[in-house]
Scaffold this motif. Structure first.
Motif, short mmCIF file in Angstrom:
data_model
loop_
_atom_site.label_atom_id
_atom_site.label_comp_id
_atom_site.label_asym_id
_atom_site.label_seq_id
_atom_site.Cartn_x
_atom_site.Cartn_y
_atom_site.Cartn_z
N ASP A 1 0.84 -1.19 0.00
CA ASP A 1 0.00 0.00 0.00
C ASP A 1 0.88 1.25 0.00
O ASP A 1 2.11 1.17 -0.04
CB ASP A 1 -0.98 -0.02 1.17
CG ASP A 1 -0.29 -0.01 2.53
OD1 ASP A 1 0.92 0.35 2.61
OD2 ASP A 1 -0.94 -0.38 3.53
N ASP A 2 0.25 2.42 0.07
CA ASP A 2 0.99 3.67 -0.01
C ASP A 2 1.95 3.87 1.16
O ASP A 2 2.92 4.62 1.05
CB ASP A 2 0.02 4.85 -0.08
CG ASP A 2 -0.72 4.91 -1.41
OD1 ASP A 2 -0.23 4.29 -2.37
OD2 ASP A 2 -1.76 5.58 -1.49
N ALA A 3 1.68 3.18 2.26
CA ALA A 3 2.56 3.29 3.43
C ALA A 3 3.70 2.28 3.38
O ALA A 3 4.56 2.27 4.26
CB ALA A 3 1.75 3.10 4.71
N GLY A 4 3.71 1.41 2.35
CA GLY A 4 4.75 0.42 2.23
C GLY A 4 4.44 -0.90 2.90
O GLY A 4 5.29 -1.80 2.93
N SER A 5 3.23 -1.05 3.44
CA SER A 5 2.85 -2.30 4.10
C SER A 5 2.44 -3.33 3.05
O SER A 5 1.76 -3.01 2.07
CB SER A 5 1.68 -2.06 5.06
OG SER A 5 2.06 -1.15 6.07
N VAL A 6 2.83 -4.58 3.28
CA VAL A 6 2.53 -5.65 2.34
C VAL A 6 1.05 -6.02 2.44
O VAL A 6 0.50 -6.17 3.54
CB VAL A 6 3.41 -6.88 2.63
CG1 VAL A 6 3.04 -8.03 1.68
CG2 VAL A 6 4.89 -6.53 2.47
N LEU A 7 0.42 -6.17 1.28
CA LEU A 7 -0.99 -6.54 1.21
C LEU A 7 -1.12 -8.03 0.96
O LEU A 7 -0.60 -8.54 -0.03
CB LEU A 7 -1.69 -5.75 0.08
CG LEU A 7 -1.67 -4.23 0.20
CD1 LEU A 7 -2.17 -3.58 -1.07
CD2 LEU A 7 -2.51 -3.79 1.39
N ASP A 8 -1.78 -8.73 1.84
CA ASP A 8 -1.97 -10.17 1.70
C ASP A 8 -3.36 -10.48 1.16
O ASP A 8 -4.27 -9.66 1.23
CB ASP A 8 -1.79 -10.86 3.06
CG ASP A 8 -0.37 -10.72 3.59
OD1 ASP A 8 0.57 -10.83 2.78
OD2 ASP A 8 -0.21 -10.49 4.81
N GLY A 9 -3.49 -11.68 0.62
CA GLY A 9 -4.80 -12.14 0.18
C GLY A 9 -5.22 -11.55 -1.15
O GLY A 9 -4.48 -10.83 -1.81
N ALA A 10 -6.44 -11.86 -1.55
CA ALA A 10 -6.97 -11.44 -2.83
C ALA A 10 -7.77 -10.15 -2.69
O ALA A 10 -8.37 -9.89 -1.66
CB ALA A 10 -7.87 -12.54 -3.41
N GLY A 11 -7.75 -9.35 -3.76
CA GLY A 11 -8.63 -8.19 -3.82
C GLY A 11 -7.99 -6.84 -3.66
O GLY A 11 -8.25 -5.94 -4.46
N PRO A 12 -7.16 -6.60 -2.62
CA PRO A 12 -6.62 -5.25 -2.42
C PRO A 12 -5.78 -4.79 -3.61
O PRO A 12 -5.09 -5.59 -4.25
CB PRO A 12 -5.75 -5.39 -1.17
CG PRO A 12 -6.28 -6.59 -0.47
CD PRO A 12 -6.74 -7.51 -1.54
N ILE A 13 -5.83 -3.50 -3.87
CA ILE A 13 -5.03 -2.90 -4.93
C ILE A 13 -3.78 -2.28 -4.31
O ILE A 13 -3.85 -1.57 -3.31
CB ILE A 13 -5.84 -1.82 -5.68
CG1 ILE A 13 -7.03 -2.46 -6.38
CG2 ILE A 13 -4.96 -1.08 -6.68
CD1 ILE A 13 -7.95 -1.46 -7.04
N GLY A 14 -2.64 -2.55 -4.90
CA GLY A 14 -1.40 -1.98 -4.39
C GLY A 14 -0.33 -1.90 -5.45
O GLY A 14 -0.49 -2.41 -6.57
N GLU A 15 0.77 -1.24 -5.09
CA GLU A 15 1.89 -1.16 -6.03
C GLU A 15 2.55 -2.54 -6.13
O GLU A 15 2.75 -3.22 -5.12
CB GLU A 15 2.92 -0.14 -5.58
CG GLU A 15 4.08 -0.03 -6.58
CD GLU A 15 5.25 0.80 -6.08
OE1 GLU A 15 6.12 1.13 -6.90
OE2 GLU A 15 5.29 1.11 -4.87
N ILE A 16 2.92 -2.92 -7.34
CA ILE A 16 3.61 -4.19 -7.56
C ILE A 16 5.10 -4.00 -7.33
O ILE A 16 5.72 -3.10 -7.90
CB ILE A 16 3.35 -4.70 -8.99
CG1 ILE A 16 1.85 -4.91 -9.21
CG2 ILE A 16 4.13 -5.98 -9.25
CD1 ILE A 16 1.49 -5.19 -10.66
N GLN A 17 5.66 -4.83 -6.46
CA GLN A 17 7.09 -4.84 -6.24
C GLN A 17 7.64 -6.24 -6.55
O GLN A 17 6.95 -7.24 -6.36
CB GLN A 17 7.43 -4.43 -4.80
CG GLN A 17 7.00 -3.00 -4.50
CD GLN A 17 7.47 -2.52 -3.15
OE1 GLN A 17 8.01 -3.29 -2.33
NE2 GLN A 17 7.30 -1.23 -2.88
#
Length: 469
Positions: free
Chosen positions: A308-324
């Motif tokens: 996410d925008d704070a740099g926290s890793v997003l787990d699971g399906a559905g959330p939108i985030g930056e790809i690293q």
């Protein structure tokens, strides 16, 4: 890096071809002359000579800088100054621009006879320096080590079940990742064959796939043109249906085009996701679910995460985030740009700037760019800032903002929002030609819209989203 020599055709351009053995002989002879040079430029026309030049540089352990033959004078001057090639390799008889007058020329011939062995410079040695546009300023030289090339080619081979029996058909340019690394070095590493069409046409695709072609690579612009014709052209539908694998990359393929091709051919296009700095990250597998709009799962050896925008890793399906991304497929650095290199990484993970989601079964989908200033048009990733800077040099332009908007053919078309200087604004054609001359033709605005003023926030920053709405 390459398959053992054989009498199988390695490269076919029109009625000219080289076997793996003859390629090794002529590239080996050239490599002897290149050994010890700091780096070389390659005038990357769609030809056998370009392929020989790149293979020779790889054999010699000399980094190669592929040059777009349509490069504008401004970009060429920057690339030459930034990469400082010791020589430029070109096909005999090909005219080179004045911007290369300071670089000694070496013609590439196909009459060499030295397939000898060469020392391995090591996995971390730079193999290619590919220039890519950023959101602002001049293009950056992406230094790709040998391990990035080999790991990516082996990973996609496993995912696509790519073997020496495959004949790859494509008409992609040979100065970027898709056309050169995947499209030329891929068949050579497998021991298979590349059939390059020279220039894309559906008639050329039919002829190649009706022959011995088994795979095709293309960008969405090409597949859109196929989709426009395939429903009413039985020969095209039959040729595509016969192919083992159709692969699309460089931008998202519209779902409508997916479905039109599938309906007419019974064949679903495979999408993959990569970029110059990372080569290939994810792909739909040849034996996987070829669902429209999805770019598949991480390739072997590649780690992908969403943050996410704070740099926290997003787990699971559905959330939108930056790809690293993390893995052996990553570049080493931006040439001569240590600050940009450091900014591109977060704890060893490359920050792609792309935004995506993950399905419950691990399939990734690309939503768009984290920034608003990258335009993906016709298979190219284009920085808006470069075009804005070029347009501002025109005496008829006072202010300008560049955005992208959806285009059925190109994926996105480049739109210039111009505040004119003076009472007689320049024509759209004049501004487009101005950009093509300074940069490259594919970076010219397709649409020019004249406005009284650009919308800005309290800090004076142009609000591009307001322009789009």
């Amino acid at each position: 890096m390459f398959a053992p020599q054989s009498d199988r055709v390695a490269l076919r351009f029109g009625d000219r071809s080289l076997t793996h053995a003859s390629l090794a002989a002529c590239a080996g002879s050239l490599a002897r002359e290149l050994t010890g040079l700091p780096r070389v430029a390659v005038w990357a026309t769609p030809s056998l000579e370009t392929c020989v030049a790149v293979v020779a540089a790889l054999l010699a352990g000399v980094p190669a800088v592929p040059l777009n033959p349509k490069v504008g004078e401004r970009e060429l001057a920057h690339i030459v100054a930034d990469s400082a090639p010791a020589t430029v390799l070109a096909a005999p008889g090909v005219d080179l621009p004045a911007g290369l007058d300071s670089v000694p020329r070496r013609d590439v011939t196909l009459d060499g006879d030295d397939p000898g062995s060469f020392a391995d410079p090591g996995d971390e040695a730079p193999a290619l320096i590919v220039y890519t546009s950023g959101t602002t300023g001049s293009p950056k030289g992406v230094v790709l080590p040998r391990r990035a090339l080999t790991s990516t080619l082996d990973a996609v081979a496993e995912a696509w079940q790519w073997t020496a029996d495959d004949v790859l058909v494509h008409a992609l340019p040979l100065f970027h990742v898709h056309g050169l690394i995947l499209g030329v070095l891929g068949p050579l590493r497998r021991g298979g064959t590349l059939h390059h069409l020279g220039k894309f046409s559906t008639a050329g695709v039919v002829e190649a796939l009706e022959g011995d072609g088994t795979m095709m690579f293309g960008v969405p612009t090409m597949y859109h043109r196929i989709a426009e014709e395939v429903g009413t052209t039985p020969a095209l539908a039959a040729a595509l249906g016969k192919a083992r694998l159709l692969v699309s990359g460089s931008a998202a393929l519209p779902v409508r085009d997916h479905e039109r091709i599938a309906t007419a051919t019974g064949q679903r296009v495979v999408e993959r996701y990569g970029m110059t700095e990372t080569l290939m990250n994810t792909s739909v597998r040849a034996d996987g679910d070829r669902r429209p709009g999805a770019v598949g799962v991480p390739l072997p050896g590649v780690e992908v995460r969403l943050v996410d925008d704070a740099g926290s890793v997003l787990d699971g399906a559905g959330p939108i985030g930056e790809i690293q991304v993390r893995g052996p497929n990553l570049f080493t650095e931006y040439l001569n740009r240590p600050d940009a290199t450091a900014e591109a990484f977060a704890g060893g993970w490359f920050r792609t700037g792309d935004v995506g989601t993950r399905d419950a079964d691990g399939y990734y989908r690309i939503v768009g760019r984290k920034a608003t200033d990258i335009i993906k048009s016709g298979g190219y990733k284009i920085g808006a800032g470069e075009i804005e800077n070029a347009l501002l040099e025109h005496p008829g332009v006072r202010e300008v903002a560049v955005t992208g908007e959806p285009d059925d053919d190109l994926g996105e078309r480049i739109v210039a929002w111009v505040v004119a200087a003076g009472d007689a604004p320049p024509s759209s054609e004049e501004l487009a030609d101005h950009v093509a001359r300074l940069l490259t033709p594919h970076k010219r605005p397709r649409v020019v819209r004249f406005v009284e003023a650009l919308p800005r926030n309290d800090m004076g920053k142009v609000m591009k989203r307001a322009l789009r709405t």
